[in-house]
Write a protein that holds these residues in place. Structure first.
Motif, mmCIF file in Angstrom:
data_model
loop_
_atom_site.group_PDB
_atom_site.id
_atom_site.type_symbol
_atom_site.label_atom_id
_atom_site.label_comp_id
_atom_site.label_asym_id
_atom_site.label_seq_id
_atom_site.Cartn_x
_atom_site.Cartn_y
_atom_site.Cartn_z
ATOM 1 N N GLU A 105 34.669 54.209 43.691
ATOM 2 C CA GLU A 105 35.167 55.291 42.839
ATOM 3 C C GLU A 105 36.455 54.843 42.122
ATOM 4 N N TRP A 106 37.311 54.119 42.845
ATOM 5 C CA TRP A 106 38.550 53.616 42.230
ATOM 6 C C TRP A 106 38.217 52.676 41.058
ATOM 7 N N LYS A 107 37.275 51.747 41.328
ATOM 8 C CA LYS A 107 36.886 50.777 40.281
ATOM 9 C C LYS A 107 36.438 51.502 39.025
ATOM 10 N N PRO A 346 52.558 51.747 49.719
ATOM 11 C CA PRO A 346 51.843 51.900 50.992
ATOM 12 C C PRO A 346 50.395 51.428 50.871
ATOM 13 N N LYS A 347 49.994 50.492 51.692
ATOM 14 C CA LYS A 347 48.631 49.939 51.628
ATOM 15 C C LYS A 347 47.954 50.080 52.988
ATOM 16 N N ILE A 348 46.638 49.857 52.996
ATOM 17 C CA ILE A 348 45.880 49.895 54.258
ATOM 18 C C ILE A 348 45.082 48.599 54.393
ATOM 19 N N MET A 420 47.827 47.022 40.083
ATOM 20 C CA MET A 420 49.129 47.131 39.413
ATOM 21 C C MET A 420 49.153 48.361 38.497
ATOM 22 N N CYS A 421 50.347 48.918 38.277
ATOM 23 C CA CYS A 421 50.482 50.145 37.479
ATOM 24 C C CYS A 421 49.690 50.033 36.171
ATOM 25 N N ILE A 422 48.808 50.977 35.968
ATOM 26 C CA ILE A 422 47.950 50.941 34.775
ATOM 27 C C ILE A 422 48.720 51.377 33.526
HETATM 28 C C1 HEM Z 1 58.718 53.125 34.535
HETATM 29 C C2 HEM Z 1 57.663 53.839 34.831
HETATM 30 C C3 HEM Z 1 56.676 53.491 35.911
HETATM 31 C C4 HEM Z 1 56.841 52.790 37.071
HETATM 32 C C5 HEM Z 1 58.125 52.173 37.602
HETATM 33 C C6 HEM Z 1 55.549 52.734 37.734
HETATM 34 C C7 HEM Z 1 55.307 52.074 38.927
HETATM 35 C C8 HEM Z 1 54.075 52.020 39.558
HETATM 36 C C9 HEM Z 1 53.815 51.322 40.797
HETATM 37 C C10 HEM Z 1 54.831 50.507 41.592
HETATM 38 C C11 HEM Z 1 52.517 51.514 41.108
HETATM 39 C C12 HEM Z 1 51.779 50.956 42.332
HETATM 40 C C13 HEM Z 1 51.162 49.625 41.960
HETATM 41 C C14 HEM Z 1 50.481 48.880 43.082
HETATM 42 O O1 HEM Z 1 50.018 49.499 44.050
HETATM 43 O O2 HEM Z 1 50.385 47.631 42.979
HETATM 44 C C15 HEM Z 1 51.937 52.340 40.073
HETATM 45 C C16 HEM Z 1 50.637 52.752 40.042
HETATM 46 C C17 HEM Z 1 50.117 53.551 39.057
HETATM 47 N N1 HEM Z 1 50.745 53.980 37.909
HETATM 48 FE FE1 HEM Z 1 52.644 53.625 37.370
HETATM 49 N N2 HEM Z 1 54.634 53.412 36.972
HETATM 50 C C18 HEM Z 1 55.275 53.875 35.847
HETATM 51 C C19 HEM Z 1 54.704 54.560 34.797
HETATM 52 C C20 HEM Z 1 53.382 54.925 34.723
HETATM 53 C C21 HEM Z 1 52.784 55.564 33.573
HETATM 54 C C22 HEM Z 1 53.488 55.864 32.248
HETATM 55 C C23 HEM Z 1 51.486 55.807 33.900
HETATM 56 C C24 HEM Z 1 50.505 56.434 32.968
HETATM 57 C C25 HEM Z 1 49.586 57.245 33.277
HETATM 58 C C26 HEM Z 1 51.266 55.305 35.253
HETATM 59 C C27 HEM Z 1 50.086 55.362 35.965
HETATM 60 C C28 HEM Z 1 49.869 54.754 37.181
HETATM 61 C C29 HEM Z 1 48.597 54.822 37.904
HETATM 62 C C30 HEM Z 1 47.357 55.579 37.456
HETATM 63 C C31 HEM Z 1 48.756 54.060 39.074
HETATM 64 C C32 HEM Z 1 47.718 53.801 40.147
HETATM 65 C C33 HEM Z 1 46.953 52.532 39.774
HETATM 66 C C34 HEM Z 1 45.865 52.156 40.763
HETATM 67 O O3 HEM Z 1 46.026 52.367 41.963
HETATM 68 O O4 HEM Z 1 44.865 51.598 40.293
HETATM 69 N N3 HEM Z 1 52.445 54.764 35.712
HETATM 70 N N4 HEM Z 1 52.908 52.629 39.130
#
Ligand code: HEM
Length: 478
Positions: A105-107, A346-348, A420-422
């Motif tokens: 589902e994540w993919k 946080p990871k598992i 990584m953050c999308i």
């Molecule tokens: C400066 C702003 C932001 C920071 C510092 C940030 C940081 C992060 C970090 C550290 C993660 C976890 C990554 C990992 O597990 O490797 C993450 C995940 C995520 N971020 Fe951001 N983020 C920012 C802005 C945004 C924006 C603008 C969006 C737009 C919608 C967003 C959407 C997401 C999503 C959907 C995930 C989960 C990705 C996944 O698990 O596949 N983030 N973010």
């Protein structure tokens, strides 16, 4: 599992206490989770990992960047889940957020959302983001007639909400026109840093089993209904009037033409902009302006680069000219190095996993992780390790000018690997456009109300300054 789990596994760590484990200070509001982990991280210099307890749950605190690389990238197939529990039946919107979903589902959701963040899409959104910055500057000019002192986050929350409303919902957020616009009201239902709601977030992000037991949800029923209604009405209006705007809502709606995507899926993708985008970006921008206010020489050096770029680009900014500013990029990165807005990952572990460090900086302790073990990657602690960043409490953008020296697994502001953050591109774009305009037109200094050094709010899961980030603003006469 019990409080001698790590001892039995041969992993060193601080002594835990019944019920609270090593996290007691969170519950009395003394320190946030990131500070507790950073303290343990510092005390275990030379150890590749440390065994700690989140309440009664054993958690591996990772110190060795090679192991971080394995977790987020090399052995991603074993560590692909985030340690958070959300039940889709209870929270249908956040239950579809890429951060919360798992496996196939994540993919699927991740690939659906990726199309929203291409550089072409970001370029297309540039005029929309710039327009909102102009609104913010008019608001500032107006407010400055009565006071020149501002709390940075309060201003940037409005900006980022207007951005989310315009780019993801196709509506005007009106956050600079009204003291408490509809969009602002809705956003406040996602994030509350005070009272019972903040306790809810601490539980969801730190204690998944308790969150499961209490059936907690991130997105309230009210917000769920309001978002569904806005998305439905806007999509219908655009369809009936043949309107193509090329914004994020359109990108997501286009997916529904080729894949089996419901209105609820579209709404939850849009909600991701509220849960993941506006708060992280507004916090990051406020820390950055605050650091520039504290460091006038750096602020002036940045202003010079911005002015030169503006002149070179026919007295304007463009998506490309903003991306090309190296010092602006260095300031952005250094700010997130010093204040990692998302301070922990946080990871598992989903399968039995064995690891022995090979880096001579760490003791060669053998690690065997059992399936289901919780892991914490302490980004803040790593960003403040003097082994990787000399004088880590100083704000030194120059360390990011020669980027080749920095190991990407010691810089975790946006995470790493396939999860990584999308939204990295969107965040970079909206923050840099805002900062470029602000530093060009205003000078920032720290107001005496501000606390130096910043004290972080222990009750919030994102890095937030207790008492606010107060700056004085002076308009620069062009
Ligand atoms: C400066 C702003 C932001 C920071 C510092 C940030 C940081 C992060 C970090 C550290 C993660 C976890 C990554 C990992 O597990 O490797 C993450 C995940 C995520 N971020 Fe951001 N983020 C920012 C802005 C945004 C924006 C603008 C969006 C737009 C919608 C967003 C959407 C997401 C999503 C959907 C995930 C989960 C990705 C996944 O698990 O596949 N983030 N973010």
């Amino acid at each position: 599992r019990n409080l001698n789990y790590w001892e039995r596994m041969g992993i060193p760590g601080p002594k835990p206490y019944p019920i609270i484990g090593n996290m007691g200070d969170i519950f009395i509001g003394k320190r946030g989770a990131e500070e507790i982990y950073a303290d343990i991280y510092r005390k275990y210099e030379g150890y590749p990992f440390v065994g700690v307890y989140k309440a009664g749950i054993p958690v591996l605190l990772v110190r060795d960047p090679d192991l971080i690389k394995n977790i987020v990238q090399k052995d991603f197939n074993i560590f692909h889940e985030n340690d958070i529990f959300v039940d889709k039946q209870i929270d249908p919107i956040f239950g579809r957020n890429p951060f919360a979903v798992k496996g196939a589902e994540w993919k699927n959701i991740r690939s659906q959302m990726t199309s929203c963040f291409t550089s072409g899409k970001m370029k297309g959104l540039f005029p929309v983001l710039e327009k909102n910055v102009e609104r913010m500057m008019s608001y500032l000019d107006n407010q400055m007639k009565t006071s020149t002192c501002f709390e940075a986050k309060e201003i940037f929350v409005r900006l980022m909400l207007d951005n989310v409303a315009a780019c993801a919902l196709g509506i005007q957020g009106k956050c600079f026109d009204e003291p408490y616009s509809e969009v602002r009201k809705m956003a406040d239902h996602f994030f509350f840093s005070k009272g019972i709601t903040s306790l809810k977030f601490i539980i969801i992000f730190n204690l998944p089993p308790l969150s499961k037991f209490l059936r907690l949800k991130v997105v309230s029923r009210d917000v769920e209904d309001k978002l569904l209604d806005i998305v439905k009405t806007t999509l219908q209006y655009r369809k009936e009037n043949n309107i193509v705007i090329n914004d994020i809502l359109d990108s997501i709606a286009q997916i529904s033409a080729t894949q089996n995507v419901t209105e609820l899926d579209i709404t939850s993708h849009i909600a991701t902009f509220f849960t993941n985008a506006f708060e992280t970006s507004s916090l990051t921008m406020s820390f950055l302006i605050y650091e520039l206010a504290q460091n006038p020489k750096i602020q002036e050096k940045l202003r010079q680069e911005i002015n030169e770029s503006y002149e070179k680009n026919n007295k304007s900014f463009s998506y490309e000219s903003i991306q090309d500013m190296e010092y602006l990029d260095a300031c952005f990165r250094e700010n997130l190095r010093k204040h990692a807005t998302v301070p922990l990952m946080p990871k598992i572990c989903t399968e039995t996993y064995k690891y022995v460090p090979t880096n001579p900086d760490f003791k060669p302790i053998e690690l065997t992780l059992e399936p289901g073990t919780s892991i914490i990657i302490p980004s803040t602690a790593i960003h403040h390790d003097p082994k990787y960043y000399e004088n880590p409490d100083d704000f030194v953008p120059e360390r990011f000018l020669g980027k080749e020296n920095i190991n990407k697994f010691t810089y975790l502001a946006f995470g790493g690997g396939p999860r990584m953050c999308i939204g990295t591109r969107f965040a970079l774009s909206q923050i840099k456009i805002g900062v470029a305009h602000l530093i060009k037109n205003y000078e920032f200094t720290v107001n005496p109300k501000a606390k130096i050094p910043v004290k972080y709010d222990p009750f919030y899961f994102l890095l937030t300054a207790s008492g606010g980030l107060w700056v004085d603003v002076r308009k620069i006469n062009q």
